[in-house]
Enzyme design. Structure first.
Site, mmCIF file in Angstrom:
data_model
loop_
_atom_site.group_PDB
_atom_site.id
_atom_site.type_symbol
_atom_site.label_atom_id
_atom_site.label_comp_id
_atom_site.label_asym_id
_atom_site.label_seq_id
_atom_site.Cartn_x
_atom_site.Cartn_y
_atom_site.Cartn_z
ATOM 1 C CB CYS A 3 32.036 -8.970 6.595
ATOM 2 S SG CYS A 3 31.161 -9.859 7.281
ATOM 3 N NE ARG A 30 36.748 -5.826 9.291
ATOM 4 C CZ ARG A 30 36.962 -5.267 10.487
ATOM 5 N NH1 ARG A 30 38.023 -4.614 10.978
ATOM 6 N NH2 ARG A 30 35.360 -4.571 10.419
ATOM 7 C CD1 TRP A 55 32.102 -14.425 12.021
ATOM 8 C CD2 TRP A 55 30.613 -13.465 11.985
ATOM 9 N NE1 TRP A 55 31.880 -14.726 12.738
ATOM 10 C CE2 TRP A 55 30.548 -14.062 13.629
ATOM 11 C CE3 TRP A 55 29.340 -12.811 12.035
ATOM 12 C CZ2 TRP A 55 29.619 -14.816 14.233
ATOM 13 C CZ3 TRP A 55 28.613 -12.239 13.258
ATOM 14 C CH2 TRP A 55 29.112 -13.646 14.467
ATOM 15 C CG ASN A 80 32.073 -4.732 8.031
ATOM 16 O OD1 ASN A 80 31.309 -5.368 8.686
ATOM 17 N ND2 ASN A 80 32.757 -4.228 8.888
ATOM 18 N N GLY A 81 28.609 -5.280 8.081
ATOM 19 C CA GLY A 81 27.567 -4.896 8.607
ATOM 20 C C GLY A 81 26.514 -5.202 9.181
ATOM 21 C CD GLU A 103 41.092 -13.303 27.965
ATOM 22 O OE1 GLU A 103 39.695 -13.421 28.188
ATOM 23 O OE2 GLU A 103 42.208 -13.351 27.609
ATOM 24 C CE LYS A 146 41.698 -15.632 25.016
ATOM 25 N NZ LYS A 146 42.189 -14.351 24.931
ATOM 26 C CD GLU A 197 39.189 -16.806 21.835
ATOM 27 O OE1 GLU A 197 38.115 -16.274 21.424
ATOM 28 O OE2 GLU A 197 40.105 -15.829 22.679
ATOM 29 C CG HIS A 203 28.248 -22.963 46.716
ATOM 30 N ND1 HIS A 203 27.923 -22.770 47.920
ATOM 31 C CD2 HIS A 203 29.662 -22.043 47.057
ATOM 32 C CE1 HIS A 203 28.623 -22.394 48.439
ATOM 33 N NE2 HIS A 203 29.281 -21.639 49.034
ATOM 34 C CE LYS A 254 41.880 -9.284 17.500
ATOM 35 N NZ LYS A 254 42.973 -10.196 18.697
#
Ligand code: M6R
Length: 615
Positions: free
Chosen positions: A2, A27, A74, A100-101, A488, A492, A495, A511, A610
């Protein structure tokens, strides 16, 4: 997550808030809202979706007022809709709050408030907080600031808040614990924001509120800064921010992510600047030099991080073990903090975070400190909570990273980790002089090699993306130091394109994951010459035998793998220890191109934000 924003001064607040919210959208972008205040009243607008939806909704209104607050969300508690969007209003319609939180004990507080006749429209913890403040204010006949202070002392969780009382639009009260909050200060005006970018056009004079601080902002009056716990008055230290506005513009690029990928030759150079002095054979990192004995005597190191920073940590493990011969454990911050880790006094814990605000990493840092560890931070955002709370550290200097998918921060983190491993390796006499000097030379050549990597295979990456942008699954394989690069690459792709992708150590494929391979499965395999090359050729043969499609990342001049693979992407030759800095580049580009062809919003993928400031 947020983003919060606020303005108090003499200008019209609406354009400042709406433009600022756009800049804070990274955010969170589930919904947004603003409240603008005038003499004894306010206008409140909210909308599900991105800030442009809100703007569209209210574009024909005349919104006037020189005090205002805004929020981009968010979602944590309650689905993304207009009702759950911020600002939230108290039952009497007097108090208006953005937050925010997370208020962890909101449920218990809500029950008390319900018993006292309060009602709730939304499912959010924020609506509980604004009503708690109202309840305490009315019951004890308090000023807004005192009611806020007492309420916040009852709260368990994290917050940055801004609250306005309808009948006093000349005042905003703000407070912070855990979530970031910057305050821009000009003559006769204040700007509030989760990060300073929204107010840089107006002022560079700012303070970052510290945890446990609150401020009372009044029109035409000095800033009043206080401690939440005991109302102790504090002297604000206003700093001039050193941020270049050009760094936060997309320029010629369609998306920030693409710009940030292409910036990497420069950002790696910035990370090395003043630290790698090849001519003198020196690596200078203050945070290590001033704690030399701690690193020389270290028995082990624990690295803690999340997401992409966790992948960089795995590369750090390889580097520190290989070059400095120190045993390293890498932990997910969210796991570390909930399992009573064995950390003793003076043990070294390294925390890695681009934003420096990730809630789990911050909590892990605090836990490590309470256990007496020496905590070293690797952060990108200067002055962030993690950067401020570590015992020592090194900034990555990659500049603002706006795309939600981390790219340049990752290569900057690896660059710092290489410097660290070489420096500590030299202190501990774990590395020979010649290997040290050779790797320093190689490191110096990285910006140019990354530049070449960006150019070599642009066209083949576009071609591969066209062929595979519609598949449902991808497999990424690598070995040794390139195994985390495979993780990584898969992250990428997941997402930003929403294609399911998994990263595996190449030899581990047999395996289990080999069962997934058929003619529809593209397998991206990092097959650079120095990393178990022969073994990787064996793995490629196993995939081919099951008709899987091979996209191989190979070194320039490679013959063997190139003959076997369906597609090859070439990267320059470089020592194995430094290879992730080049092998990750085509994987970033591949993810970008696939998401782009699929028409996704590359910079703002669904459900993500982010900085993850909730646990
Ligand atoms: O700011 P941090 O490095 O602490 O963030 C950690 C993760 O949230 C972050 O790397 C996330 O996984 C990115 N979206 C990856 O691209």
């Amino acid at each position: 997550m947020c983003g919060i924003i606020g303005y108090l001064g003499y200008r019209e607040a609406y354009p400042i808030l709406i433009n600022g919210l756009k800049k804070l959208e990274y955010r969170g972008y589930d919904s947004s809202g603003i409240a603008i205040f005038y003499e004894n009243g306010y206008s409140l607008y909210k909308s599900k979706g991105k800030v442009h939806e809100l703007k569209k909704k209210i574009s024909s209104y005349k919104i006037k007022g020189t005090t205002g607050i805004g929020h981009t969300r968010w979602a944590t508690h309650g689905i993304p809709d207009d009702i759950n969007a911020h600002p939230h209003v108290s039952n009497s319609n007097e108090l208006i709050l953005i937050h925010n939180g997370i208020i962890e004990n909101y449920h218990a507080i809500k029950i008390i408030l319900l018993k006292n006749g309060f009602t709730f429209k939304s499912k959010t913890d924020t609506e509980v907080l604004v009503n708690l403040i109202e309840y305490i204010q009315k019951k004890n006949k308090l000023s807004l600031e005192e009611a806020v202070r007492i309420s916040l002392n009852e709260i368990v969780g994290a917050y940055s808040i801004a609250i306005v009382e309808k009948s006093h639009p000349e005042r905003i009260v703000i407070a912070k614990l855990g979530s970031p909050l910057a305050l821009g200060i000009n003559e006769r005006e204040f700007f509030i924001a989760s990060d300073p970018i929204p107010f840089l056009d107006y002022t560079k004079n700012a303070i970052y509120l510290k945890d446990g601080e609150m401020a009372i902002l009044r029109k035409d009056q000095e800033l009043d800064l206080r401690k939440i716990v005991d109302n102790h008055k504090l002297s604000p230290i206003i700093k001039e921010l050193q941020i270049n506005l050009k760094e936060i513009e997309k320029g010629e690029y369609k998306y920030f992510m693409l710009k940030e990928i292409y910036e990497q030759p420069k950002t790696i150079l910035d990370t090395l600047r003043g630290r790698l002095l090849i001519k003198n054979g020196l690596i200078c990192i203050n945070g290590i030099e001033s704690n030399k004995d701690i690193f020389i005597n270290a028995k082990s190191i624990t690295i803690v991080a999340c997401g992409t920073s966790w992948h960089a940590s795995l590369i750090g493990e390889y580097l520190l073990e290989e070059l400095a011969r120190i045993p390293v454990e890498v932990e997910y911050a969210s796991e570390f903090r909930y399992r009573n880790p064995i950390i003793e006094k003076k043990d070294i814990v390294i925390v890695i975070s681009q934003s420096g605000e990730t809630a789990d990493t911050l909590s892990a840092l605090n836990l490590a400190k309470t256990k007496g560890a020496f905590v070293f931070g690797i952060c990108n955002v200067v002055g962030s909570s993690i950067a401020r709370n570590v015992d020592a550290g090194a900034y990555t200097h990659a500049g603002p990273e706006i795309g939600v998918a981390s790219t340049k921060a990752f290569t900057a983190q690896i660059t710092v980790l290489v410097l660290l491993a070489l420096k500590i390796g030299k202190y501990r006499l774990a590395i020979t002089e010649s290997r040290y000097n050779y790797l320093c030379q190689e490191l110096g050549s990285i910006p140019e090699k990354v530049n070449r990597t960006l150019k070599i295979d642009e066209e083949s990456i576009k071609k591969i993306s066209k062929v595979y942008h519609n598949v449902n699954n991808f497999l990424y394989l690598g070995r040794g130091i390139n195994f985390p690069v495979a993780l990584e690459g898969a992250l990428k792709l997941k997402e930003i394109s929403y294609i399911h992708a998994e990263g595996y150590p190449a030899a581990e494929m047999k395996h289990g994951p080999i069962a997934l391979i058929d003619e529809n499965m593209p397998v991206v395999i990092i097959a650079t010459k120095k990393g178990c090359y022969e073994k990787i050729i064996g793995n490629i043969q196993e995939i081919k035998a099951r008709k899987g499609k091979i996209i191989a990342i190979v070194n320039e001049g490679d013959i063997q793998v190139s003959m076997l693979a369906d597609y090859v992407i070439k990267v320059p030759n470089i020592s194995e220890e430094l290879s992730p800095l080049v092998t990750v580049i085509p994987l970033q580009l591949l993810a970008y191109q696939i998401a782009f062809i699929r028409g996704e919003n590359v910079d703002q993928p669904r459900n993500l934000a982010k900085s993850v400031t909730v646990e």
